[in-house]
Design a protein around this motif. Sequence first.
Motif, mmCIF file in Angstrom:
data_model
loop_
_atom_site.group_PDB
_atom_site.id
_atom_site.type_symbol
_atom_site.label_atom_id
_atom_site.label_comp_id
_atom_site.label_asym_id
_atom_site.label_seq_id
_atom_site.Cartn_x
_atom_site.Cartn_y
_atom_site.Cartn_z
ATOM 1 N N PRO A 192 0.816 -1.218 0.000
ATOM 2 C CA PRO A 192 0.000 0.000 0.000
ATOM 3 C C PRO A 192 0.853 1.274 0.000
ATOM 4 O O PRO A 192 2.060 1.253 0.199
ATOM 5 C CB PRO A 192 -0.741 -0.117 1.316
ATOM 6 N N ALA A 193 0.148 2.384 -0.199
ATOM 7 C CA ALA A 193 0.696 3.719 0.007
ATOM 8 C C ALA A 193 -0.420 4.574 0.597
ATOM 9 O O ALA A 193 -1.602 4.379 0.255
ATOM 10 C CB ALA A 193 1.193 4.327 -1.300
ATOM 11 N N TYR A 194 -0.047 5.491 1.486
ATOM 12 C CA TYR A 194 -1.048 6.303 2.179
ATOM 13 C C TYR A 194 -0.736 7.787 1.947
ATOM 14 O O TYR A 194 0.390 8.241 2.184
ATOM 15 C CB TYR A 194 -1.045 6.011 3.679
ATOM 16 N N LEU A 195 -1.737 8.512 1.515
ATOM 17 C CA LEU A 195 -1.643 9.961 1.353
ATOM 18 C C LEU A 195 -2.692 10.588 2.260
ATOM 19 O O LEU A 195 -3.891 10.344 2.092
ATOM 20 C CB LEU A 195 -1.883 10.360 -0.102
ATOM 21 N N THR A 196 -2.228 11.393 3.217
ATOM 22 C CA THR A 196 -3.126 11.938 4.236
ATOM 23 C C THR A 196 -3.058 13.458 4.232
ATOM 24 O O THR A 196 -1.968 14.035 4.291
ATOM 25 C CB THR A 196 -2.744 11.412 5.635
ATOM 26 N N GLN A 197 -4.237 14.088 4.147
ATOM 27 C CA GLN A 197 -4.342 15.546 4.268
ATOM 28 C C GLN A 197 -5.131 15.853 5.542
ATOM 29 O O GLN A 197 -6.149 15.215 5.814
ATOM 30 C CB GLN A 197 -5.051 16.160 3.072
ATOM 31 N N SER A 198 -4.651 16.836 6.293
ATOM 32 C CA SER A 198 -5.305 17.129 7.562
ATOM 33 C C SER A 198 -5.184 18.612 7.884
ATOM 34 O O SER A 198 -4.213 19.269 7.495
ATOM 35 C CB SER A 198 -4.668 16.298 8.685
ATOM 36 N N PHE A 199 -6.187 19.134 8.581
ATOM 37 C CA PHE A 199 -6.103 20.488 9.129
ATOM 38 C C PHE A 199 -6.767 20.485 10.494
ATOM 39 O O PHE A 199 -7.645 19.675 10.794
ATOM 40 C CB PHE A 199 -6.752 21.527 8.196
ATOM 41 N N GLY A 200 -6.316 21.392 11.334
ATOM 42 C CA GLY A 200 -6.850 21.452 12.691
ATOM 43 C C GLY A 200 -5.987 22.348 13.555
ATOM 44 O O GLY A 200 -5.502 23.388 13.102
ATOM 45 N N PHE A 201 -5.756 21.932 14.788
ATOM 46 C CA PHE A 201 -5.034 22.749 15.757
ATOM 47 C C PHE A 201 -3.848 21.978 16.313
ATOM 48 O O PHE A 201 -3.925 20.772 16.549
ATOM 49 C CB PHE A 201 -5.967 23.185 16.895
ATOM 50 N N GLU A 202 -2.766 22.720 16.510
ATOM 51 C CA GLU A 202 -1.544 22.126 17.031
ATOM 52 C C GLU A 202 -1.166 22.787 18.342
ATOM 53 O O GLU A 202 -1.166 24.020 18.456
ATOM 54 C CB GLU A 202 -0.397 22.273 16.030
ATOM 55 N N TYR A 203 -0.831 21.958 19.333
ATOM 56 C CA TYR A 203 -0.348 22.439 20.623
ATOM 57 C C TYR A 203 1.149 22.166 20.689
ATOM 58 O O TYR A 203 1.593 21.018 20.623
ATOM 59 C CB TYR A 203 -1.078 21.733 21.765
ATOM 60 N N LYS A 204 1.958 23.240 20.802
ATOM 61 C CA LYS A 204 3.411 23.115 20.805
ATOM 62 C C LYS A 204 3.997 24.032 21.877
ATOM 63 O O LYS A 204 4.446 25.137 21.603
ATOM 64 C CB LYS A 204 3.978 23.468 19.427
ATOM 65 N N PRO A 205 4.056 23.565 23.130
ATOM 66 C CA PRO A 205 4.570 24.420 24.215
ATOM 67 C C PRO A 205 6.089 24.547 24.208
ATOM 68 O O PRO A 205 6.633 25.526 24.713
ATOM 69 C CB PRO A 205 4.075 23.702 25.476
ATOM 70 N N VAL A 206 6.792 23.533 23.670
ATOM 71 C CA VAL A 206 8.252 23.539 23.593
ATOM 72 C C VAL A 206 8.673 23.014 22.225
ATOM 73 O O VAL A 206 7.873 22.420 21.495
ATOM 74 C CB VAL A 206 8.884 22.663 24.712
ATOM 75 N N LYS A 207 9.946 23.211 21.882
ATOM 76 C CA LYS A 207 10.421 22.833 20.561
ATOM 77 C C LYS A 207 10.428 21.320 20.339
ATOM 78 O O LYS A 207 10.265 20.846 19.214
ATOM 79 C CB LYS A 207 11.828 23.390 20.325
ATOM 80 N N HIS A 208 10.625 20.541 21.393
ATOM 81 C CA HIS A 208 10.810 19.095 21.225
ATOM 82 C C HIS A 208 9.518 18.293 21.371
ATOM 83 O O HIS A 208 9.554 17.065 21.357
ATOM 84 C CB HIS A 208 11.841 18.583 22.239
ATOM 85 N N PHE A 209 8.373 18.956 21.481
ATOM 86 C CA PHE A 209 7.117 18.227 21.667
ATOM 87 C C PHE A 209 5.975 18.980 21.005
ATOM 88 O O PHE A 209 5.894 20.207 21.063
ATOM 89 C CB PHE A 209 6.822 18.063 23.163
ATOM 90 N N PHE A 210 5.072 18.211 20.344
ATOM 91 C CA PHE A 210 3.854 18.813 19.796
ATOM 92 C C PHE A 210 2.756 17.767 19.725
ATOM 93 O O PHE A 210 3.012 16.552 19.709
ATOM 94 C CB PHE A 210 4.092 19.430 18.411
ATOM 95 N N VAL A 211 1.526 18.260 19.688
ATOM 96 C CA VAL A 211 0.334 17.421 19.481
ATOM 97 C C VAL A 211 -0.515 18.097 18.428
ATOM 98 O O VAL A 211 -0.873 19.266 18.577
ATOM 99 C CB VAL A 211 -0.481 17.234 20.776
ATOM 100 N N ARG A 212 -0.821 17.372 17.361
ATOM 101 C CA ARG A 212 -1.718 17.884 16.318
ATOM 102 C C ARG A 212 -3.076 17.203 16.448
ATOM 103 O O ARG A 212 -3.160 15.978 16.541
ATOM 104 C CB ARG A 212 -1.157 17.601 14.929
#
Length: 332
Positions: A192-212
């Motif tokens: 298989p191959a997967y192509l994913t498009q997404s939009f929303g909100f990202e939480y990034k309090p520090v450079k080494h961690f994020f949550v989308r």
Amino acid sequence: MFKRFLAIIFILFGFCSNSIAQKTEADTTLIKGLKQSPKKNILPVRRPVLFPEVINPSPIPDLKVKVNYWRNLTLFGINVNQATFSDNWGAGGVNSLALGGQFSYKTDYTKSDKNFASELILQYGKLKNKDQLARKSADRIFWDNKLALKLSKDWYFFGSLNFESQFDLGYSFSRDAQGNEKRTLLSKFMAPAYLTQSFGFEYKPVKHFFVRIGTGTARQTFVLDTNLYKTNPKNFGVTPGQTFRNELAFQVVSSYNKEIAKNLILNSRYAMFANYEKLSSIDNRLDVTLIANVNKLINVSLSGILLYDDDSDNKMQASQTMTFGLVYKLAN
């Protein structure tokens, strides 16, 4: 009478003149005994006349200073594992050779309230044991892109595009009735191959961690080999005879990458994909890599993957590898 008055006046005048003369002579004698200081400005001083020179300053050159808002990191890695045993080796063993390579590239552009990040990971490895068919030890194509607009100190609005597939054929191995090893085709490039498009909100309090948090996510699953279902009945969720499947979903992606101790780096990524039409079955993938840098060129890494995707298998899938290899980094 008058003559007597004039006589008295002359006598007094003579007496006063004599006294004044004696006092003047005494003062003159005292002054002669004192040393007089020289008079000031004995020699005439001529004040200089200044004629200031008018200088026209040259124009300040244009320095053309540019600020680089890009941060880049390129990594090349290669690892080799080889073992050889004599025919009479009492402890048993099998001759083997494993070779693997990795290339990764990360770039980040941050200016004002705008951010763009891209990450490319290419991995491939092969393992060959004596009297056995060759097997893959690693095979991955991963490309992730994100564009974000800052909303507050820690929150961003983002849009992302992600592609994932593999390089080589993937097999399962078994033995026939005569004990001969055989293999069954399971996957290949773009199947298989997967192509994913997404939009929303990202939480990034520090450079080494994020949550989308992708509230609006679409994923296309490609299986360009329309005959793959004959050896892989699940066909990665794509209807046999068709080449792709489209899904709308809610997605969560989280990443943590930090040096947790001196020369020890923890890199992890978690992805959750929940199809709106099939919320009872949620896809989950967790990648964790622990890297110990021996020096600038040599490191040891321990990697693990946990995957659940019922379009591939009804059970949890797991993978673990440990490598010792050479790594070259180029950063700016």
